[in-house]
Design a protein around this motif. Sequence first.
Motif, mmCIF file in Angstrom:
data_model
loop_
_atom_site.group_PDB
_atom_site.id
_atom_site.type_symbol
_atom_site.label_atom_id
_atom_site.label_comp_id
_atom_site.label_asym_id
_atom_site.label_seq_id
_atom_site.Cartn_x
_atom_site.Cartn_y
_atom_site.Cartn_z
ATOM 1 N N ARG A 76 42.585 39.556 36.386
ATOM 2 C CA ARG A 76 44.023 39.339 36.611
ATOM 3 C C ARG A 76 44.298 38.973 38.060
ATOM 4 N NH1 ARG A 76 45.117 43.321 32.623
ATOM 5 N NH2 ARG A 76 44.635 44.943 34.135
ATOM 6 N N VAL A 104 44.064 35.291 39.128
ATOM 7 C CA VAL A 104 45.199 34.454 38.720
ATOM 8 C C VAL A 104 46.447 34.772 39.555
ATOM 9 C CG1 VAL A 104 46.839 34.193 36.804
ATOM 10 C CG2 VAL A 104 44.401 33.945 36.387
ATOM 11 N N GLU A 105 46.602 36.053 39.889
ATOM 12 C CA GLU A 105 47.775 36.452 40.679
ATOM 13 C C GLU A 105 47.693 35.950 42.123
ATOM 14 O OE1 GLU A 105 48.381 40.474 38.015
ATOM 15 O OE2 GLU A 105 47.661 40.676 40.078
ATOM 16 N N VAL A 120 41.456 41.257 28.200
ATOM 17 C CA VAL A 120 42.270 41.310 29.418
ATOM 18 C C VAL A 120 43.660 40.785 29.080
ATOM 19 C CG1 VAL A 120 42.472 40.500 31.797
ATOM 20 C CG2 VAL A 120 40.204 40.839 30.783
ATOM 21 N N SER A 121 44.707 41.531 29.446
ATOM 22 C CA SER A 121 46.054 41.003 29.195
ATOM 23 C C SER A 121 46.585 40.349 30.468
ATOM 24 C CB SER A 121 46.985 42.104 28.704
ATOM 25 O OG SER A 121 47.049 43.124 29.659
ATOM 26 N N TYR A 122 47.235 39.199 30.269
ATOM 27 C CA TYR A 122 47.679 38.369 31.388
ATOM 28 C C TYR A 122 49.181 38.138 31.375
ATOM 29 C CZ TYR A 122 43.096 36.534 32.818
ATOM 30 O OH TYR A 122 41.840 36.379 33.312
ATOM 31 N N GLU A 123 49.729 37.922 32.553
ATOM 32 C CA GLU A 123 51.062 37.356 32.693
ATOM 33 C C GLU A 123 50.863 35.843 32.591
ATOM 34 O OE1 GLU A 123 54.433 37.871 32.389
ATOM 35 O OE2 GLU A 123 54.064 39.617 33.660
ATOM 36 N N THR A 124 50.879 35.297 31.365
ATOM 37 C CA THR A 124 50.488 33.884 31.180
ATOM 38 C C THR A 124 51.475 32.923 31.844
ATOM 39 O OG1 THR A 124 51.600 33.887 29.049
ATOM 40 C CG2 THR A 124 49.213 34.241 29.026
#
Length: 305
Positions: free
Chosen positions: A209, A212-213, A231-235
């Motif tokens: 994460r 990407v951030e 993995v959970s993302y703020e897509t």
Amino acid sequence: MVGFCGSDLNSFRGLNPLITYPRILGHEASATVVEDFGSGNKLSAGIEVAVSPYTSCGTCSSCRRGRANACQFNQTLGVQRDGALTEFIVMPREKLYPAALTPKELCMVEPLTVGFHAVARGRVTADDTVAIWGCGGVGLGVVAAASSQGARTICIDVDDDKLELARMAGGHLTINSKREPLHDRLLEMTEGRGPDVAIEAIGTAATFRSAVEEVAFTGRVVYIGYAKEPVSYETRLFVQKELDVLGSRNAQPKDFHAVIKLLESRRFPVDQAVSFIVPLEEAPCALRSWSQNPSQFRKIMVRLD
Ligand SMILES: [Zn+2]
Ligand SMILES: [Zn+2]
């Protein structure tokens, strides 16, 4: 000579999902040619080579696109098939890379190629600032490759020893993310923009994460690490930043040539990157100690002569 990396440790612990047992380990290997049964472009007996441990089917979509490193049916030595941790192995000629290097240096070639391939995937140039999450064996290759492209490198780890080694491998700036606020430090180092390229070489949900951030808008994110959980993302970030999110797997022949060139120029701290070399009889014991104290060791190599 055979080197061990984190994936061997996982295999030893029974946690590598790609492995069935029994399995002979050994995908990072150098060897001495005993006999060449091939025709044309023969290697003479006694020549030292680095070994490429991958196979490719020639017909899957990756192979058809000239990206055999990501072959759908790849069988890596020591992973899906028995490896090099044995006295004699038989290999096709095109998997062998002779070079003016010592067996120990040749044994460092494969682990470094993985980082070189990731840098190629990220299309890194001298104009880029590249942040590297994780300065273990694979991350070090990324640092060396990005620096040799002329890029500015920011090395991130929680271990000062590893950051020191990353500097020796050509790293420019370091962040100990256990002690320093990663986000603020990255912004300071990049005039508030974030790194142009973020390369993840750890494989945890948090670092997946984070890459990407932290990456700059319209930046590239390259993943080498294998996350062990979903993995959970703020897509929204993928879209808003218009990111290139890339996977990187194994390495291509040109990466082997690039690493050999780097090692021949003696610009990589091979001696510092290797903790110790043991004979084959001591390999189980070395793996056990490493498993008990994973942070105590750099690379362990096994001598088979
Ligand atoms: Zn490895
Ligand atoms: Zn294939």
